[in-house]
Design a protein around this motif. Structure first.
Motif, PDB file in Angstrom:
ATOM      1  N   ALA A 109      20.533  72.352  27.129  1.00 41.26           N
ATOM      2  CA  ALA A 109      19.117  72.713  27.297  1.00 41.26           C
ATOM      3  C   ALA A 109      19.020  74.022  28.087  1.00 41.26           C
ATOM      4  N   THR A 110      18.247  74.967  27.571  1.00 36.83           N
ATOM      5  CA  THR A 110      18.109  76.269  28.231  1.00 36.83           C
ATOM      6  C   THR A 110      16.828  76.377  29.047  1.00 36.83           C
ATOM      7  N   ALA A 111      15.875  75.504  28.811  1.00 38.09           N
ATOM      8  CA  ALA A 111      14.622  75.534  29.575  1.00 38.09           C
ATOM      9  C   ALA A 111      13.943  74.177  29.473  1.00 38.09           C
ATOM     10  N   ARG A 112      13.173  73.868  30.514  1.00 42.06           N
ATOM     11  CA  ARG A 112      12.400  72.630  30.555  1.00 42.06           C
ATOM     12  C   ARG A 112      11.024  72.940  31.125  1.00 42.06           C
ATOM     13  N   SER A 113      10.034  72.181  30.705  1.00 36.06           N
ATOM     14  CA  SER A 113       8.684  72.339  31.244  1.00 36.06           C
ATOM     15  C   SER A 113       8.119  70.985  31.643  1.00 36.06           C
ATOM     16  N   TYR A 114       7.411  70.989  32.767  1.00 38.37           N
ATOM     17  CA  TYR A 114       6.712  69.805  33.258  1.00 38.37           C
ATOM     18  C   TYR A 114       5.242  70.115  33.410  1.00 38.37           C
ATOM     19  N   GLU A 115       4.427  69.063  33.343  1.00 33.35           N
ATOM     20  CA  GLU A 115       3.016  69.150  33.707  1.00 33.35           C
ATOM     21  C   GLU A 115       2.720  68.103  34.774  1.00 33.35           C
ATOM     22  N   TYR A 116       1.805  68.458  35.676  1.00 35.89           N
ATOM     23  CA  TYR A 116       1.307  67.471  36.624  1.00 35.89           C
ATOM     24  C   TYR A 116      -0.199  67.374  36.447  1.00 35.89           C
ATOM     25  N   HIS A 117      -0.703  66.158  36.204  1.00 39.98           N
ATOM     26  CA  HIS A 117      -2.108  65.935  35.870  1.00 39.98           C
ATOM     27  C   HIS A 117      -2.878  65.336  37.056  1.00 39.98           C
ATOM     28  N   PHE A 118      -4.025  65.950  37.332  1.00 41.31           N
ATOM     29  CA  PHE A 118      -4.981  65.433  38.317  1.00 41.31           C
ATOM     30  C   PHE A 118      -6.270  65.053  37.604  1.00 41.31           C
ATOM     31  N   HIS A 119      -6.995  64.086  38.141  1.00 37.28           N
ATOM     32  CA  HIS A 119      -8.398  63.905  37.755  1.00 37.28           C
ATOM     33  C   HIS A 119      -9.196  63.678  39.033  1.00 37.28           C
ATOM     34  N   SER A 233       5.667  64.672  48.600  1.00 32.52           N
ATOM     35  CA  SER A 233       5.729  64.527  47.151  1.00 32.52           C
ATOM     36  C   SER A 233       4.475  63.819  46.648  1.00 32.52           C
ATOM     37  N   VAL A 234       3.889  64.357  45.591  1.00 34.25           N
ATOM     38  CA  VAL A 234       2.709  63.723  45.013  1.00 34.25           C
ATOM     39  C   VAL A 234       3.154  62.512  44.189  1.00 34.25           C
ATOM     40  N   PRO A 235       2.239  61.581  43.881  1.00 33.31           N
ATOM     41  CA  PRO A 235       2.611  60.364  43.153  1.00 33.31           C
ATOM     42  C   PRO A 235       3.221  60.645  41.779  1.00 33.31           C
ATOM     43  N   ALA A 236       4.116  59.779  41.355  1.00 31.35           N
ATOM     44  CA  ALA A 236       4.827  59.963  40.083  1.00 31.35           C
ATOM     45  C   ALA A 236       3.908  59.869  38.873  1.00 31.35           C
ATOM     46  N   CYS A 237       2.815  59.152  38.979  1.00 32.97           N
ATOM     47  CA  CYS A 237       1.972  58.845  37.815  1.00 32.97           C
ATOM     48  C   CYS A 237       1.444  60.078  37.093  1.00 32.97           C
ATOM     49  N   GLY A 238       1.309  61.212  37.800  1.00 33.05           N
ATOM     50  CA  GLY A 238       0.743  62.404  37.170  1.00 33.05           C
ATOM     51  C   GLY A 238       1.753  63.319  36.528  1.00 33.05           C
ATOM     52  N   LEU A 239       3.047  63.000  36.636  1.00 28.29           N
ATOM     53  CA  LEU A 239       4.089  63.923  36.192  1.00 28.29           C
ATOM     54  C   LEU A 239       4.575  63.608  34.784  1.00 28.29           C
ATOM     55  N   TYR A 240       4.682  64.655  33.970  1.00 27.12           N
ATOM     56  CA  TYR A 240       5.144  64.542  32.583  1.00 27.12           C
ATOM     57  C   TYR A 240       6.204  65.596  32.298  1.00 27.12           C
ATOM     58  N   LEU A 241       7.329  65.195  31.722  1.00 26.14           N
ATOM     59  CA  LEU A 241       8.240  66.141  31.097  1.00 26.14           C
ATOM     60  C   LEU A 241       7.675  66.417  29.715  1.00 26.14           C
ATOM     61  N   VAL A 242       7.396  67.690  29.409  1.00 23.44           N
ATOM     62  CA  VAL A 242       6.643  67.979  28.187  1.00 23.44           C
ATOM     63  C   VAL A 242       7.385  68.828  27.163  1.00 23.44           C
ATOM     64  N   ASN A 243       8.465  69.509  27.597  1.00 25.80           N
ATOM     65  CA  ASN A 243       9.139  70.388  26.641  1.00 25.80           C
ATOM     66  C   ASN A 243      10.562  70.665  27.100  1.00 25.80           C
ATOM     67  N   ILE A 244      11.510  70.587  26.170  1.00 28.04           N
ATOM     68  CA  ILE A 244      12.897  70.952  26.422  1.00 28.04           C
ATOM     69  C   ILE A 244      13.327  71.892  25.306  1.00 28.04           C
ATOM     70  N   ILE A 245      13.955  73.007  25.664  1.00 27.93           N
ATOM     71  CA  ILE A 245      14.347  74.011  24.693  1.00 27.93           C
ATOM     72  C   ILE A 245      15.862  74.002  24.520  1.00 27.93           C
ATOM     73  N   TYR A 246      16.289  74.000  23.244  1.00 26.14           N
ATOM     74  CA  TYR A 246      17.691  74.137  22.886  1.00 26.14           C
ATOM     75  C   TYR A 246      17.823  75.294  21.888  1.00 26.14           C
ATOM     76  N   PRO A 247      18.937  75.995  21.897  1.00 19.69           N
ATOM     77  CA  PRO A 247      19.088  77.096  20.940  1.00 19.69           C
ATOM     78  C   PRO A 247      19.232  76.620  19.504  1.00 19.69           C
ATOM     79  N   PHE A 248      19.539  75.349  19.289  1.00 20.19           N
ATOM     80  CA  PHE A 248      19.794  74.849  17.944  1.00 20.19           C
ATOM     81  C   PHE A 248      18.771  73.806  17.471  1.00 20.19           C
ATOM     82  N   VAL A 249      17.695  73.619  18.223  1.00 22.30           N
ATOM     83  CA  VAL A 249      16.679  72.612  17.855  1.00 22.30           C
ATOM     84  C   VAL A 249      15.347  73.307  17.597  1.00 22.30           C
ATOM     85  N   ASN A 250      14.741  73.006  16.457  1.00 24.67           N
ATOM     86  CA  ASN A 250      13.417  73.563  16.132  1.00 24.67           C
ATOM     87  C   ASN A 250      12.320  72.634  16.623  1.00 24.67           C
TER      88      ASN A 250
END
Length: 250
Positions: A109-119, A233-250
């Protein structure tokens, strides 16, 4: 025997699970996935994930790899429905596809993205999937602070203590907050992340938003390389792994 390696793309609601990685005396996503794969393919299957997520953390995109013996590529690709039928509802396989025998879900994996959600207001449909936060925040100041993260590489101050990583250096490529209807989403991308890093960063940026610290203090926190100087650390409930990049995966 003919052994081939396959990638599995999946998503999960982590509320009921003690994280991704198999652990003794705890129910995890990996444990449930491996059990379903083993039953379906009628052979022991041990997957290896692209990383680990903590208890209660979610993933809208997650990858793992597995090695299967005497299973054709077509049979593996077409197994998605059958594997999903064996999995608990909060875990869903999206696709299975063949990769090179040396392909590695974690190390390639060359990159990863997370989101943290609040309401900001009570919402029963966001229970365990977003953090209810009622205090007023200065979003502009938080974005200005988030931009400063891109100028650093050593994030020891945001890492869980006593980890086995060889280095605490990460290259962050984006970090920003955007307002949504009734809430807020923080997005962060990097080549790698340390344990608890995103939740610690968000907890520290909230101090900026609350006017409890300023940019100069944020820089001092990062440069101190001391976790105890950063925010909670903020609560776990708002955290999402949303994207992982590989050089060989579309």
């Amino acid at each position: 025997m003919n052994t081939q390696r396959f990638f599995i793309e999946l998503a999960y609601d982590g509320t009921a699970y003690h994280g991704w990685q198999t652990q003794p005396n705890a129910v995890t996503v990996q444990q449930e996935l491996d059990k379903a794969l083993s039953v379906f393919f009628r052979q022991p299957v041990e997957s290896l994930g692209c990383g680990r997520t903590d208890a209660g953390v979610h993933a809208s995109q997650f990858f793992a790899h597995m090695d299967l013996q005497d299973v054709t590529e077509a049979a593996a690709i077409n197994a998605v429905g059958g594997v999903n039928a064996l999995l608990p509802y909060p875990i869903a396989v999206k696709r299975i596809f063949k990769v090179a025998d040396t392909a590695h879900a974690r190390f390639d994996a060359t990159a990863r993205s997370y989101e943290y959600h609040f309401h900001f207001h009570k919402d029963p449909f966001k229970l365990n999937r977003s953090w209810l936060y009622k205090a007023k925040l200065d979003i502009g100041a938080m974005n200005e602070a988030a931009a400063q993260l891109l100028t650093y590489t050593d994030f020891t101050s945001f890492s869980k203590s006593n980890t086995s990583t060889a280095t605490n250096n990460c290259k962050i490529t984006q970090a920003y907050f955007r307002e949504t209807e009734g809430g807020l989403i923080f997005t962060i991308s990097a080549d790698r992340f340390l344990r608890n890093m995103v939740r610690a960063i968000v907890g520290t940026l909230i101090l900026i938003g609350r006017k409890e610290i300023g940019l100069a203090q944020l820089k001092e926190i990062i440069e101190s390389k001391n976790r105890s100087n950063a925010g909670q650390s903020v609560p776990a409930c708002g955290l999402y792994l949303v994207n992982i990049i590989y050089p060989f995966v579309n």
